[in-house]
Design a protein around this motif. Structure first.
Motif, PDB file in Angstrom:
ATOM      1  N   ARG A  50       0.840  -1.183   0.000  1.00 21.85           N
ATOM      2  CA  ARG A  50       0.000   0.000   0.000  1.00 21.85           C
ATOM      3  C   ARG A  50       0.877   1.234   0.000  1.00 21.85           C
ATOM      4  O   ARG A  50       1.849   1.321   0.763  1.00 21.85           O
ATOM      5  CB  ARG A  50      -0.916   0.021   1.237  1.00 21.85           C
ATOM      6  CG  ARG A  50      -1.937   1.182   1.218  1.00 21.85           C
ATOM      7  CD  ARG A  50      -2.754   1.178   2.494  1.00 21.85           C
ATOM      8  NE  ARG A  50      -1.921   1.559   3.635  1.00 21.85           N
ATOM      9  CZ  ARG A  50      -2.353   1.491   4.895  1.00 21.85           C
ATOM     10  NH1 ARG A  50      -3.536   0.993   5.163  1.00 21.85           N
ATOM     11  NH2 ARG A  50      -1.552   1.865   5.878  1.00 21.85           N
ATOM     12  N   GLY A  51       0.565   2.144  -0.874  1.00 18.21           N
ATOM     13  CA  GLY A  51       1.341   3.360  -0.939  1.00 18.21           C
ATOM     14  C   GLY A  51       1.005   4.326   0.175  1.00 18.21           C
ATOM     15  O   GLY A  51       0.008   4.174   0.893  1.00 18.21           O
ATOM     16  N   ALA A  52       1.814   5.331   0.323  1.00 21.03           N
ATOM     17  CA  ALA A  52       1.577   6.352   1.341  1.00 21.03           C
ATOM     18  C   ALA A  52       0.447   7.272   0.898  1.00 21.03           C
ATOM     19  O   ALA A  52       0.208   7.481  -0.306  1.00 21.03           O
ATOM     20  CB  ALA A  52       2.850   7.152   1.585  1.00 21.03           C
ATOM     21  N   THR A  53      -0.277   7.802   1.857  1.00 15.64           N
ATOM     22  CA  THR A  53      -1.331   8.781   1.571  1.00 15.64           C
ATOM     23  C   THR A  53      -1.028  10.060   2.332  1.00 15.64           C
ATOM     24  O   THR A  53      -0.444  10.039   3.413  1.00 15.64           O
ATOM     25  CB  THR A  53      -2.711   8.246   2.004  1.00 15.64           C
ATOM     26  OG1 THR A  53      -2.710   7.996   3.408  1.00 15.64           O
ATOM     27  CG2 THR A  53      -3.041   6.954   1.265  1.00 15.64           C
ATOM     28  N   ARG A  54      -1.429  11.170   1.745  1.00 12.64           N
ATOM     29  CA  ARG A  54      -1.181  12.451   2.381  1.00 12.64           C
ATOM     30  C   ARG A  54      -2.349  12.840   3.278  1.00 12.64           C
ATOM     31  O   ARG A  54      -3.493  12.375   3.060  1.00 12.64           O
ATOM     32  CB  ARG A  54      -0.929  13.519   1.335  1.00 12.64           C
ATOM     33  CG  ARG A  54      -2.129  13.864   0.472  1.00 12.64           C
ATOM     34  CD  ARG A  54      -1.759  14.931  -0.539  1.00 12.64           C
ATOM     35  NE  ARG A  54      -0.700  14.476  -1.409  1.00 12.64           N
ATOM     36  CZ  ARG A  54       0.041  15.277  -2.180  1.00 12.64           C
ATOM     37  NH1 ARG A  54      -0.169  16.567  -2.152  1.00 12.64           N
ATOM     38  NH2 ARG A  54       0.991  14.782  -2.935  1.00 12.64           N
ATOM     39  N   PRO A  55      -2.128  13.652   4.265  1.00 17.38           N
ATOM     40  CA  PRO A  55      -3.227  14.077   5.139  1.00 17.38           C
ATOM     41  C   PRO A  55      -4.270  14.871   4.354  1.00 17.38           C
ATOM     42  O   PRO A  55      -3.953  15.590   3.399  1.00 17.38           O
ATOM     43  CB  PRO A  55      -2.535  14.955   6.181  1.00 17.38           C
ATOM     44  CG  PRO A  55      -1.094  14.585   6.101  1.00 17.38           C
ATOM     45  CD  PRO A  55      -0.841  14.188   4.691  1.00 17.38           C
ATOM     46  N   VAL A  56      -5.537  14.702   4.764  1.00 14.55           N
ATOM     47  CA  VAL A  56      -6.640  15.448   4.156  1.00 14.55           C
ATOM     48  C   VAL A  56      -7.020  16.586   5.100  1.00 14.55           C
ATOM     49  O   VAL A  56      -7.299  16.341   6.281  1.00 14.55           O
ATOM     50  CB  VAL A  56      -7.856  14.527   3.901  1.00 14.55           C
ATOM     51  CG1 VAL A  56      -9.012  15.341   3.312  1.00 14.55           C
ATOM     52  CG2 VAL A  56      -7.462  13.398   2.972  1.00 14.55           C
ATOM     53  N   GLU A  57      -7.016  17.777   4.585  1.00 16.73           N
ATOM     54  CA  GLU A  57      -7.328  18.933   5.434  1.00 16.73           C
ATOM     55  C   GLU A  57      -8.752  18.829   5.952  1.00 16.73           C
ATOM     56  O   GLU A  57      -9.711  18.670   5.177  1.00 16.73           O
ATOM     57  CB  GLU A  57      -7.148  20.219   4.635  1.00 16.73           C
ATOM     58  CG  GLU A  57      -7.335  21.465   5.475  1.00 16.73           C
ATOM     59  CD  GLU A  57      -7.022  22.733   4.695  1.00 16.73           C
ATOM     60  OE1 GLU A  57      -7.247  23.816   5.252  1.00 16.73           O
ATOM     61  OE2 GLU A  57      -6.562  22.622   3.544  1.00 16.73           O
ATOM     62  N   GLY A  58      -8.854  18.835   7.241  1.00 17.95           N
ATOM     63  CA  GLY A  58     -10.157  18.724   7.873  1.00 17.95           C
ATOM     64  C   GLY A  58     -10.658  17.296   7.945  1.00 17.95           C
ATOM     65  O   GLY A  58     -11.792  17.053   8.370  1.00 17.95           O
ATOM     66  N   GLY A  59      -9.837  16.347   7.501  1.00 17.85           N
ATOM     67  CA  GLY A  59     -10.281  14.958   7.517  1.00 17.85           C
ATOM     68  C   GLY A  59      -9.239  14.044   8.142  1.00 17.85           C
ATOM     69  O   GLY A  59      -8.597  14.389   9.127  1.00 17.85           O
ATOM     70  N   MET A  60      -9.004  12.881   7.520  1.00 15.51           N
ATOM     71  CA  MET A  60      -8.089  11.877   8.033  1.00 15.51           C
ATOM     72  C   MET A  60      -6.632  12.320   7.840  1.00 15.51           C
ATOM     73  O   MET A  60      -6.306  13.068   6.921  1.00 15.51           O
ATOM     74  CB  MET A  60      -8.321  10.543   7.344  1.00 15.51           C
ATOM     75  CG  MET A  60      -9.734  10.001   7.496  1.00 15.51           C
ATOM     76  SD  MET A  60     -10.106   9.597   9.205  1.00 15.51           S
ATOM     77  CE  MET A  60      -9.067   8.165   9.404  1.00 15.51           C
TER      78      MET A  60
END
Length: 412
Positions: A50-60
């Motif tokens: 699984r690749g890396a994911t960036r933070p979601v503003e106001g979310g996860m």
């Protein structure tokens, strides 16, 4: 599970390579000039689950990647070029380099490089590596006896020692004197051996005399005779001031026919400029003269800068060759060719050949050999570490095999 098995197999292969390098280091623990090797491992490609994911503003928030390594592999096998210890052999043709650089050797077709200075003189007088016959490369004197270190070197530029070489004598042309003539003295005689054009020796006697010591400013008359003859020839006068410093006759030139050899007339310059006239005993004596008789090469000496000097039976010491050393921008990039030899590679850079003690090149020590730089304690430690790594990875293979057996038995 199969990924774990394949990862361990790759590690087993890598440890086999490392075991081979360690074994070679231990095998060459007493090899002259040997440079040990070192194996470095690096991980192989990783499988990304699984690749890396960036933070979601106001979310996860962000998540890191999930990756499984696929084993290890040999990243590099380095040559360790640290200085080895020097061992005394007391053989003048055994050479060791303290510092950077390699000896340049030739087989008449190509040049190679080595730290092994176990050289000797063969039947042709060539300085060769004893085990392989590779010829040591360097500079030889020109027709006028000078060594031109700017001359390019190649496979044919090997060093030849003129065994049994005889040098012709040189006629004396100057004699230098020092000492004192006693202030109230009236006579002093000294002698020196000079050589004519055929190398025959003659005794040249000088006599300083004056009729009276009063006054002390009376000049001295200089006379000379040859080979114990009773007749004296006047050369000139020598005068001093009241402080005892020579004022006239400091250089006297005499010409005579050497008796008994048929050699041509000799003209000798007598340098008396270092003589004084003081109130102490007369001590005038010769310091040096520039003639010498014929001589034969008897032995060699090699200086730290690589100059090979010949010591002749007449006491003459003449340079007869000079050893070349090579340095590289990346000496660790040299390729081993066996027999303690290296050759240039695409990443070593071109050999920069010059003389010892210049351009970052080391010092040559005659009568020594460089020992292997492999440390037995360090190598046995690496041996144990490599063995344990190999054993651990074989345990992974056996463990995965047991797990697969359990899977196969699930249907029963």
């Amino acid at each position: 599970m199969l990924q774990a098995m394949f990862s361990s197999i790759s590690s087993i292969k890598a440890h086999q390579v490392r075991m081979g390098v360690v074994g070679n280091n231990i095998a060459n623990i007493n090899t002259t000039g040997f440079k040990s090797g070192r194996v470095n491992f690096q991980e192989m490609l990783s499988q990304t689950l699984r690749g890396a994911t960036r933070p979601v503003e106001g979310g996860m928030g962000g998540t890191n990647p999930m990756q499984i390594g696929l084993g290890t592999q040999v990243g590099s096998i380095d040559t360790i070029l640290e200085q080895g210890s020097l061992q005394a052999t007391n053989r003048v043709t055994d050479l060791a380099i303290q510092g950077n650089g390699f000896f340049v050797v030739s087989n008449n077709r190509r040049v190679a490089f080595t730290r092994d200075g176990n050289f000797d003189i063969d039947a042709n007088g060539t300085l060769v590596h004893k085990a392989t016959g590779e010829k040591l490369v360097g500079w030889m004197p020109n027709a006028d006896g000078t060594i031109d270190i700017t001359e390019p070197l190649g496979p044919q530029s090997f060093i030849t020692i003129p065994v049994g070489k005889t040098v012709a004598g040189q006629a004396t042309t100057s004699v230098l004197y020092k000492g004192n003539l006693q202030l109230d003295g009236t006579s002093w005689t000294t002698s020196v051996t000079v050589y004519d054009a055929v190398g025959a020796s003659h005794e040249l006697r000088l006599q300083f005399s004056r009729p009276t010591a009063d006054p002390p400013s009376t000049p001295w008359q200089l006379q000379y005779s040859l080979d114990g003859g009773t007749s004296w020839t006047v050369a000139g006068n020598v005068g001093f001031d009241t402080s005892g410093r020579i004022t006239s006759g400091s250089v006297q030139t005499i010409t005579f026919t050497p008796p008994g050899t048929g050699a041509p007339d000799m003209t000798v310059e007598l340098d008396l400029s270092r003589i004084t006239q003081l109130a102490t005993y007369s001590t005038v004596e010769p310091i040096s003269q520039n003639g010498y008789p014929p001589g034969t090469l008897e032995q060699l000496t090699i200086s730290p800068d690589g100059v090979i000097n010949g010591v002749f039976s007449n006491g003459l010491n003449l340079p007869i060759a000079r050893v070349a050393l090579a340095v590289f921008n990346n000496p660790a990039g040299l390729e081993r060719t066996g027999n303690n030899l290296f050759r240039e590679s695409a990443n070593s850079g071109v050999a920069n050949i010059g003389t010892a003690q210049t351009g970052g090149r080391g010092t040559i020590s005659a009568g020594y050999l460089e020992m292997s730089n492999a440390d037995i304690g360090n190598e046995f430690t690496n041996l144990i570490i490599t063995q344990r790594g190999f054993q651990a990875n074989t345990r992974i293979v056996s463990t995965v095999d047991e797990l697969l057996q359990d899977v196969l038995q699930m249907k029963r």
